[in-house]
Design an enzyme around this catalytic site. Structure first.
Site, PDB file in Angstrom:
ATOM      1  N   ASP A  23      42.945  15.489  49.021  1.00 31.43           N
ATOM      2  CA  ASP A  23      43.383  14.153  49.450  1.00 31.43           C
ATOM      3  C   ASP A  23      43.711  13.276  48.246  1.00 31.43           C
ATOM      4  OD1 ASP A  23      44.002  12.241  51.317  1.00 31.43           O
ATOM      5  OD2 ASP A  23      41.939  11.554  51.594  1.00 31.43           O
ATOM      6  N   ARG A  27      48.019   8.002  47.068  1.00 30.54           N
ATOM      7  CA  ARG A  27      47.453   6.980  46.180  1.00 30.54           C
ATOM      8  C   ARG A  27      47.816   7.236  44.723  1.00 30.54           C
ATOM      9  NH1 ARG A  27      41.778   7.362  49.033  1.00 30.54           N
ATOM     10  NH2 ARG A  27      42.963   9.001  50.091  1.00 30.54           N
ATOM     11  N   TRP A  28      47.848   8.511  44.355  1.00 30.48           N
ATOM     12  CA  TRP A  28      48.237   8.858  42.979  1.00 30.48           C
ATOM     13  C   TRP A  28      49.646   8.327  42.716  1.00 30.48           C
ATOM     14  CZ3 TRP A  28      52.267  11.480  40.774  1.00 30.48           C
ATOM     15  CH2 TRP A  28      52.107  11.863  39.429  1.00 30.48           C
ATOM     16  N   ARG A  36      55.608   8.661  47.806  1.00 30.95           N
ATOM     17  CA  ARG A  36      54.504   9.548  48.207  1.00 30.95           C
ATOM     18  C   ARG A  36      54.842  11.018  47.950  1.00 30.95           C
ATOM     19  NH1 ARG A  36      50.561   7.774  51.301  1.00 30.95           N
ATOM     20  NH2 ARG A  36      50.379   9.810  52.258  1.00 30.95           N
ATOM     21  N   HIS A  40      52.880  14.408  46.351  1.00 34.36           N
ATOM     22  CA  HIS A  40      52.681  15.755  46.910  1.00 34.36           C
ATOM     23  C   HIS A  40      53.173  16.820  45.928  1.00 34.36           C
ATOM     24  CE1 HIS A  40      51.401  13.968  50.565  1.00 34.36           C
ATOM     25  NE2 HIS A  40      52.575  13.514  50.931  1.00 34.36           N
ATOM     26  N   SER A  68      47.289  18.752  58.212  1.00 36.17           N
ATOM     27  CA  SER A  68      46.457  18.694  59.418  1.00 36.17           C
ATOM     28  C   SER A  68      47.319  18.602  60.674  1.00 36.17           C
ATOM     29  CB  SER A  68      45.500  17.503  59.350  1.00 36.17           C
ATOM     30  OG  SER A  68      46.187  16.295  59.622  1.00 36.17           O
ATOM     31  N   ASN A  71      48.722  15.293  60.782  1.00 40.15           N
ATOM     32  CA  ASN A  71      49.730  14.914  59.773  1.00 40.15           C
ATOM     33  C   ASN A  71      51.171  14.976  60.293  1.00 40.15           C
ATOM     34  OD1 ASN A  71      47.851  16.327  56.944  1.00 40.15           O
ATOM     35  ND2 ASN A  71      47.896  14.221  57.701  1.00 40.15           N
ATOM     36  N   LEU A 195      35.456  13.919  57.280  1.00 41.63           N
ATOM     37  CA  LEU A 195      35.889  15.309  57.419  1.00 41.63           C
ATOM     38  C   LEU A 195      37.335  15.431  57.888  1.00 41.63           C
ATOM     39  CD1 LEU A 195      32.648  16.745  59.039  1.00 41.63           C
ATOM     40  CD2 LEU A 195      33.405  16.971  56.668  1.00 41.63           C
ATOM     41  N   GLU A 207      27.530  22.559  51.810  1.00 42.31           N
ATOM     42  CA  GLU A 207      27.169  21.441  50.927  1.00 42.31           C
ATOM     43  C   GLU A 207      28.445  20.643  50.667  1.00 42.31           C
ATOM     44  OE1 GLU A 207      24.182  20.552  49.846  1.00 42.31           O
ATOM     45  OE2 GLU A 207      23.244  22.225  50.904  1.00 42.31           O
TER      46      GLU A 207
HETATM   47  C1  IPE Z   1      43.182  15.212  55.511  1.00 41.15           C
HETATM   48  O1  IPE Z   1      43.682  14.151  54.804  1.00 41.15           O
HETATM   49  C2  IPE Z   1      44.246  16.253  55.698  1.00 41.15           C
HETATM   50  C3  IPE Z   1      44.648  16.969  54.499  1.00 41.15           C
HETATM   51  C4  IPE Z   1      44.111  16.852  53.331  1.00 41.15           C
HETATM   52  C5  IPE Z   1      45.709  17.916  54.690  1.00 41.15           C
HETATM   53  P1  IPE Z   1      44.289  12.866  55.521  1.00 41.15           P
HETATM   54  O2  IPE Z   1      44.715  11.961  54.438  1.00 41.15           O
HETATM   55  O3  IPE Z   1      45.301  13.252  56.525  1.00 41.15           O
HETATM   56  O4  IPE Z   1      43.020  12.288  56.287  1.00 41.15           O
HETATM   57  P2  IPE Z   1      42.689  10.800  56.715  1.00 41.15           P
HETATM   58  O5  IPE Z   1      43.884  10.296  57.437  1.00 41.15           O
HETATM   59  O6  IPE Z   1      42.428  10.035  55.465  1.00 41.15           O
HETATM   60  O7  IPE Z   1      41.458  10.902  57.566  1.00 41.15           O
HETATM   61  C1  IPE Z   2      46.776  14.531  50.914  1.00 40.54           C
HETATM   62  O1  IPE Z   2      47.201  13.357  50.330  1.00 40.54           O
HETATM   63  C2  IPE Z   2      47.910  15.424  51.310  1.00 40.54           C
HETATM   64  C3  IPE Z   2      48.122  15.531  52.757  1.00 40.54           C
HETATM   65  C4  IPE Z   2      47.402  14.970  53.680  1.00 40.54           C
HETATM   66  C5  IPE Z   2      49.240  16.339  53.189  1.00 40.54           C
HETATM   67  P1  IPE Z   2      47.593  12.075  51.183  1.00 40.54           P
HETATM   68  O2  IPE Z   2      49.054  12.110  51.463  1.00 40.54           O
HETATM   69  O3  IPE Z   2      46.724  11.965  52.388  1.00 40.54           O
HETATM   70  O4  IPE Z   2      47.258  10.934  50.147  1.00 40.54           O
HETATM   71  P2  IPE Z   2      46.603   9.518  50.444  1.00 40.54           P
HETATM   72  O5  IPE Z   2      45.354   9.752  51.211  1.00 40.54           O
HETATM   73  O6  IPE Z   2      47.614   8.740  51.224  1.00 40.54           O
HETATM   74  O7  IPE Z   2      46.344   8.946  49.086  1.00 40.54           O
HETATM   75 MG    MG Z   3      44.951  11.017  52.732  1.00 40.59          MG
END
Ligand code: IPE
Ligand code: IPE
Ligand code: MG
Length: 250
Positions: A23, A27-28, A36, A40, A68, A71, A195, A207
């Protein structure tokens, strides 16, 4: 030469299965005023580096939460970019996976993936199936609840188990992870303590290690820190400390 961190790892107590909620890509990118998708793309570098690191450390199974079931609701442009990146990764890395003895596996509702991605995925799984060093599992269009629902559907449609006799093993064997050990260590990057529908059944006794490091910044040293932290914990599985000592003595 092994570094200081690596020398702190106890090879006898390695987690067999490490699962990672990758995750923080968004934000990075945001921190750097990028879009965004750049996050990725950068995250793919971490994927490569962590897979090699896990294999070198002697981890048997690594599972990466890559996309997910929820997603799909993200903007289409982001979903499309993620699917392209996935396809690109598989095509580019498959030879390296074979060279390194890494078997590719996937869990999730794979039939929901675009056909071209699905085909490349299946093909890469087939090409790498002889890999014995490590199993790399990608969770794609994956949801823990969806997985349990799918397992229940299988039990019912099998018709082989009568309801009064349904036990945990019946469910376990119908999960996407059938045949895999449960994760010992679950890592989530970027600080969120949730989770997000990941492996709900399988992580009953995992853990959990949360780091604030954003996924695109995650490298071997972060993985090693997580493993060292894991090795300093006491896993109890519902028993008392006393009982565990007796068990260890056997
Ligand atoms: C969980 O991250 C799914 C993946 C890392 C693929 P999300 O960024 O989708 O989860 P939420 O929305 O913060 O719960
Ligand atoms: C995780 O990074 C990658 C996927 C869920 C596909 P995010 O895209 O969820 O990044 P944040 O949480 O917005 O920073
Ligand atoms: Mg995320």
């Amino acid at each position: 030469m092994k570094g200081k961190l690596e020398s702190l790892i106890d090879r006898q107590k390695l987690p067999v299965h490490v699962a990672i909620i990758m995750d923080g890509n968004g934000r990075w990118a945001e921190n750097k005023n990028l879009d965004r998708i750049s996050g990725h793309r950068e995250g793919m570098k971490s994927v490569r580096s962590v897979i090699t690191a896990a294999k070198d450390l002697g981890i048997g199974y690594i599972t990466l939460y890559a996309f997910s079931a929820q997603n799909w609701q993200r903007p289409k442009s982001e979903v499309d970019a993620l699917m392209e990146l996935l396809k690109h990764y598989l095509l580019k890395e498959r030879d390296k996976l074979i060279e390194n003895g890494i078997r590719l596996n996937a869990i999730g509702r794979l039939d929901e993936l675009p056909k071209t991605v699905f085909d490349v995925l299946k093909e890469t799984m087939e090409m790498t199936k002889q890999g014995r060093e490590m199993t790399l599992t990608l969770a794609l269009s994956y949801g823990g609840r969806e997985e349990i629902v799918d397992a229940v559907k299988k039990i019912i449609s099998d018709g082989s188990v009568s309801p009064a006799f349904i036990n945990e093993a019946d469910l376990t064997h119908r999960l996407y992870t059938n045949g895999m050990p449960e994760p010992d260590l679950l890592i989530r990057t970027s600080g969120e303590m949730r989770l997000s529908n990941f492996m709900l059944w399988q992580i009953a006794y995992a853990e959990i290690y949360v780091t604030r490091t954003l996924w695109p910044n995650f490298r071997k040293r972060h993985l090693m820190k997580a493993i060292i932290n894991y090795q300093n914990r006491e896993r109890r599985f519902g028993l008392t400390g006393e009982q565990l000592k007796k068990r260890e003595a056997i």
